[in-house]
Design an enzyme around this catalytic site. Structure first.
Site, mmCIF file in Angstrom:
data_model
loop_
_atom_site.group_PDB
_atom_site.id
_atom_site.type_symbol
_atom_site.label_atom_id
_atom_site.label_comp_id
_atom_site.label_asym_id
_atom_site.label_seq_id
_atom_site.Cartn_x
_atom_site.Cartn_y
_atom_site.Cartn_z
ATOM 1 N N HIS A 96 2.145 1.986 -3.470
ATOM 2 C CA HIS A 96 1.124 2.557 -4.353
ATOM 3 C C HIS A 96 1.195 4.088 -4.401
ATOM 4 O O HIS A 96 0.690 4.692 -5.337
ATOM 5 C CB HIS A 96 -0.273 2.173 -3.867
ATOM 6 C CG HIS A 96 -0.830 0.916 -4.476
ATOM 7 N ND1 HIS A 96 -0.763 0.642 -5.826
ATOM 8 C CD2 HIS A 96 -1.514 -0.121 -3.922
ATOM 9 C CE1 HIS A 96 -1.357 -0.515 -6.062
ATOM 10 N NE2 HIS A 96 -1.824 -1.012 -4.924
ATOM 11 N N GLU A 130 0.842 -1.206 0.000
ATOM 12 C CA GLU A 130 0.000 0.000 0.000
ATOM 13 C C GLU A 130 0.871 1.248 0.000
ATOM 14 O O GLU A 130 0.553 2.231 -0.670
ATOM 15 C CB GLU A 130 -0.948 0.000 1.199
ATOM 16 C CG GLU A 130 -1.819 -1.250 1.336
ATOM 17 C CD GLU A 130 -2.545 -1.662 0.078
ATOM 18 O OE1 GLU A 130 -2.877 -0.784 -0.754
ATOM 19 O OE2 GLU A 130 -2.775 -2.881 -0.098
HETATM 20 N N1 PHE Z 1 -6.145 -1.498 -4.242
HETATM 21 C C1 PHE Z 1 -6.108 -2.393 -3.119
HETATM 22 C C2 PHE Z 1 -4.731 -3.021 -3.130
HETATM 23 O O1 PHE Z 1 -3.825 -2.763 -3.161
HETATM 24 C C3 PHE Z 1 -7.054 -3.524 -3.197
HETATM 25 C C4 PHE Z 1 -8.469 -3.147 -3.054
HETATM 26 C C5 PHE Z 1 -9.289 -3.157 -4.158
HETATM 27 C C6 PHE Z 1 -8.966 -2.801 -1.829
HETATM 28 C C7 PHE Z 1 -10.612 -2.826 -4.049
HETATM 29 C C8 PHE Z 1 -10.283 -2.485 -1.719
HETATM 30 C C9 PHE Z 1 -11.095 -2.482 -2.818
HETATM 31 O O2 PHE Z 1 -4.265 -3.834 -3.390
HETATM 32 ZN ZN ZN Z 2 -2.618 -2.905 -4.713
#
Ligand code: PHE
Ligand code: ZN
Length: 878
Positions: free
Chosen positions: A308, A305
């Site tokens: 990201h 996370e």
């Molecule tokens: N984007 C989040 C992740 O890293 C995953 C996720 C997707 C969380 C949809 C909640 C809803 O990986």
């Molecule tokens: Zn992700």
């Protein structure tokens, strides 16, 4: 909504929006059942859109209270609003301010999308399409806005108020018991990255100094009383921040980084800008409550996370078809981080095990789809192993192909060119083409073509010519919507090993040494001839698992023993041991074997002598046999899970019996009386000790039960306590029931630990398990409303208990089908995810196949299914 009615969204139909929203100012007045949201949107026509269009905003279960345009109440005949959307008629000014007031009920939000309450904490989840459950919006990733968020709440109810970005103001509301906070996020972002949190939380915080010397407050907020369980997560966060500076040159960009852990969460965690929201499973850890695997999971998800922030947030996705642009790349980054922090080969082995179990399974059945899908009905169903894990494999192959230096230059170009934008896979690949000077057009097929390529390799040694020819072919089986497949660009890292274990020099007939032992198979077939080969070599292929393919070789058992003994590539050394074990189990399934080859057990003993002490984590991976699911995938059709179970058990117990004394000595030697530490080296020793215990128990249940019983009682940490319980759980009788009861009593008030207890019982391979699960569904600690509980009890049953989910009488399928139907009314995402347990149903033998199909049809025929479940049921049956 039924499948037939859910519209299909197609990549080829992508078009920019007709409007842009540059600024969003939200005022959220938190109330448990009637939260008011006032959104002030700075809207303008998109130069890339169609002029003169109406403004069409998405909503989901919204109640509109008021709407005005440039400060004027909008006349009712100028707009249409319902819970699912808001449309304002053209003509509209070139630029204008839209003020929308909505009311939502966070307490009634059981889908856990949008604004909801989890154990009294207000939190949000907006990816992929949850923001539209908060206010009407252009809820898609290519609309980037600067957000200012004011949150107001009762002080007692929510002393802590958080949103994205930096805190710019806070205060009391005079004469009331209420207070407010205002947060501003200067970085334009799509709505899916919006977040706010309000609640009574305990905070663990520290200052982090970035590479350029900026001070950042890093804070983890958890449910009251759990602060000391956040220390490891905070440490992992700081290590992640440092690593991204060092390895990718990426620094953090806000004054604060907040992480909030909640107990009701659909996924693992969410990368909202400056305010990550986590499933508390991936934050909370103490030696008494978390296993080493839990610690490793926390480290990985925290890193994921955090990473990201650059790959996903600073550069986001143009549309949801590009999901792998952020997810595949970020998984690759978190894998690299964990490899650097721990053991690279062990991490690779664990990742490949996961890839095969999840992604290969998905890729071989009705839910197979490309890493970049071309169409979808429900985007929530595309957060898959294919998008995430195969997506990461593509990035890894890219680095193997162009080399680490060009890869890093390509990443730098990507950040330089696309920062602040919503990008595509083409944008991403373009940077690596530029950095390496290579044409990556053919390589890009990896994003388009579903299915796991099968690579075959056959070697021919000519002693007279002192040459060795390797013939390679590739073929990808058909997948839904893709009958014909093109050859892919497959990087095959390889080496040649002499009988004595010597690594041979690679010289090809054309005289060109293959650079770094890399051969690129980019056609349907190819041959390589190596010259100057003085002895018959054993090829070591696909080193480090250099491509996500299924490799079929003509290696004899003796060759595999050479690799197991001598391969300098850790991954392939492990793979050789797995391939040997797989062959034995497959022969046993066919009835062609009722014992394990003594050469194998001798090789294992030899291996343990060499490596058990120097690399226990690796040794633990070697002692862990291929799973029943791995064997099922090898067989591929007319699968009888009961026969696989028996064969697997036979091989495991024979190995356990043959190695008994050696394992018991190892088990004793690995005991440590030092205080618990989650570091990789200590975790490796515990992993090996538990692996040894499991084999001892398979070979001699009485001896195993005795050791496990003592370990269970004496353990001072969860890894050992639960490792022992897992062994006891496989031995029917009062000992097991007493241990399970003692564990439940000890952790009565700890739902995350009880999840382990639920999961373990759900995985017991006995006919009584079905009734046990039904009882546990009535246990006070179980709740259909909590995704972790559902995954622990029902998810574990359906995904890991092959013999009982696939009971010949079909009752395992019925339980899951009924659960999916009930759960769908509450939480469609979790229901749909559970239903994917049927993803390999067509490979079963006829009797089970028929029963699985009937259960799927029961789900599909159920009235008023969500689009999520309808989509999975529909595709599974196609
Ligand atoms: N984007 C989040 C992740 O890293 C995953 C996720 C997707 C969380 C949809 C909640 C809803 O990986
Ligand atoms: Zn992700």
């Amino acid at each position: 909504m039924r499948t037939e009615n859910a519209p299909v969204i197609r990549l080829e139909d992508y078009r920019p929006t007709d409007f842009l929203i540059d600024k969003v100012s939200l005022d959220v007045v938190l109330e448990p059942t009637a939260t008011r949201v006032t959104a002030v949107l700075a809207v303008r026509g998109n130069p890339a859109g169609r002029p003169g269009s109406p403004l069409v905003l998405q909503g989901d279960e919204l109640k509109l209270l008021a709407i005005s345009l440039d400060g004027e109440r909008l006349a009712p005949n100028r707009y249409k609003a319902d819970p699912q959307g808001l449309a304002i008629e053209a003509p509209l000014p070139e630029a204008f301010t839209l003020t929308i007031e909505t009311e939502i009920n966070p307490s009634a939000n059981t889908k856990l999308m949008g604004l909801y309450r989890s154990s009294g904490i207000y939190c949000t989840q907006c990816e992929a399409e949850g923001f539209r459950r908060i206010t009407y919006f252009l809820d898609r990733p290519d609309v980037l806005s600067v957000y200012t968020t004011r949150i107001e709440a009762a002080r007692d109810d929510a002393p802590l108020l958080l949103a994205n970005g930096n805190l710019i103001e806070r205060g009391e509301i005079a004469g009331t018991n209420r207070h407010f906070a205002v947060w501003h996020d200067p970085f334009p972002k799509p709505s899916y990255l919006f977040a706010l949190v309000g609640g009574r939380l305990d905070t663990l915080a520290e200052t982090f100094i970035t590479a350029s010397g900026r001070e950042v407050e890093v804070a983890i907020h958890v449910e009251a009383g759990k602060r000391d369980r956040a220390a490891y997560a905070l440490d992992a966060l700081k290590r992640s921040m440092r690593w991204d500076e060092r390895v990718f040159g990426r620094e953090y960009d806000l004054d604060v980084f907040n992480v909030v852990a909640v107990s009701d969460f659909n996924m693992g965690a969410m990368e909202n800008k400056g305010l990550n929201v986590f499933n508390d499973k991936y934050v909370l850890a103490s030696s008494d409550t978390a296993t080493d695997a839990d610690y490793a999971g926390i480290e990985t998800v925290i890193a994921h996370e955090y990473f990201h922030n650059w790959t996903g947030n600073r550069i986001t996705c143009r549309d949801w078809f590009q999901l792998c642009l952020k997810e595949g790349l970020t998984v690759f980054r978190d894998q690299e981080f964990s490899s650097d922090e721990r053991s690279r080969p062990v991490k690779r082995i664990a990742d490949v095990r996961g890839l095969r179990r999840q992604q290969f399974a998905e890729d071989s059945g009705p839910l197979a789809h490309p890493v970049r899908p071309r169409s979808y009905r429900e985007i929530n169903n595309f957060y898959t192993a294919t998008v995430y894990e195969k997506g990461a494999e593509i990035v890894r192959m890219l680095r193997v192909l162009i080399g680490a230096d060009a890869f890093r230059r390509g990443m730098d170009l990507y950040f330089a060119h696309f920062d602040g934008t919503a990008a595509t896979i083409e944008d991403f690949l373009g940077c690596f083409a530029e950095a390496s000077g290579r044409d990556l057009t053919h390589f890009a097929q990896w994003y388009e073509q579903a299915g796991t390529p099968v690579v075959t390799a056959a070697g021919h040694y000519d002693p007279a010519a002192r040459s060795f020819r390797l013939d390679l072919t590739q073929k990808t089986p058909p997948t839904p919507g893709q009958a014909e497949k093109q050859p892919m660009v497959i990087p095959i890292a390889l080496g040649l090993i002499g009988e004595s274990g010597r690594e041979l020099t690679l010289t090809t007939a054309e005289g060109n040494l293959i650079e770094n032992g890399l051969f690129v198979l980019d056609g349907a077939s190819a041959s390589i001839t190596f010259t100057g080969v003085d002895e018959r070599p054993v090829p070591s292929l696909l080193r480090g698992f250099s491509a996500p393919v299924k490799l079929e070789t003509d290696l004899a058992e003796a060759d595999l023993f050479v690799l197991f003994r001598h391969d300098s590539d850790g991954f392939n050394q492990w793979q050789a041991s797995q391939t040997l074990a797989t062959r034995f189990i497959l022969e046993a399934v066919r009835g062609a074997r009722d014992d394990v080859d003594a050469r194998f057990t001798e090789a294992l003993v030899h291996f343990l002598d060499q490596r058990a002490e120097s690399d226990p984590a690796f040794a633990a991976q070697v002692l862990a046999l291929p799973s029943e699911a791995d064997i099922a995938r090898e067989i591929g059709r007319d699968i009888d899970p009961a026969a696989i179970f028996d064969a697997h058990m036979m091989v495991k117990s024979r190995i356990g019996a043959a190695l008994g004394e050696r394992l018991e000595a190892l088990y004793a030697k690995l005991h440590s009386s030092a205080p618990y530490s989650p570091d990789a080296a200590s975790a490796g020793r515990r992993a090996l000790r538990n692996a040894a215990l499991s084999l001892i128990a398979a070979g001699d249940p009485a001896a195993g039960e005795k050791l496990a019983g003592t370990q269970f009682k004496d353990a001072d940490n969860m890894t050992e306590r639960f490792g022992a319980l897992a062994v006891l759980a496989l031995i029917p009788g009062s000992g097991r029931e007493e241990a399970l009861a003692a564990f439940a009593a000890r952790y009565r008030d700890d739902p995350l630990v009880l999840d382990k207890w639920f999961a373990l019982q759900a995985s017991i391979p006995e006919a009584e398990t079905l009734e046990r699960i039904k009882d546990l569904m009535r246990h006070p600690a179980f709740s259909m409303g909590n995704p972790n509980r559902v995954r622990a009890l029902l998810g574990s049953f359906a995904m890991t208990n092959a013999t009982q989910f696939n009971r010949p009488d079909g009752k395992g399928y019925d339980l899951i089908a009924e659960t999916v139907i009930t759960l769908d009314r509450r939480n469609p995402q979790i229901a749909a995810r559970l239903l994917t347990a049927f993803r390999t149903w067509r490979m079963l033998e006829a009797g089970r196949r028929e029963k699985a199909e009937a259960a799927l049809r029961q789900v599909a025929a159920s009235p008023s299914l969500s689009p999520d479940v309808a989509d999975i049921a529909g595709r599974s049956l196609q």
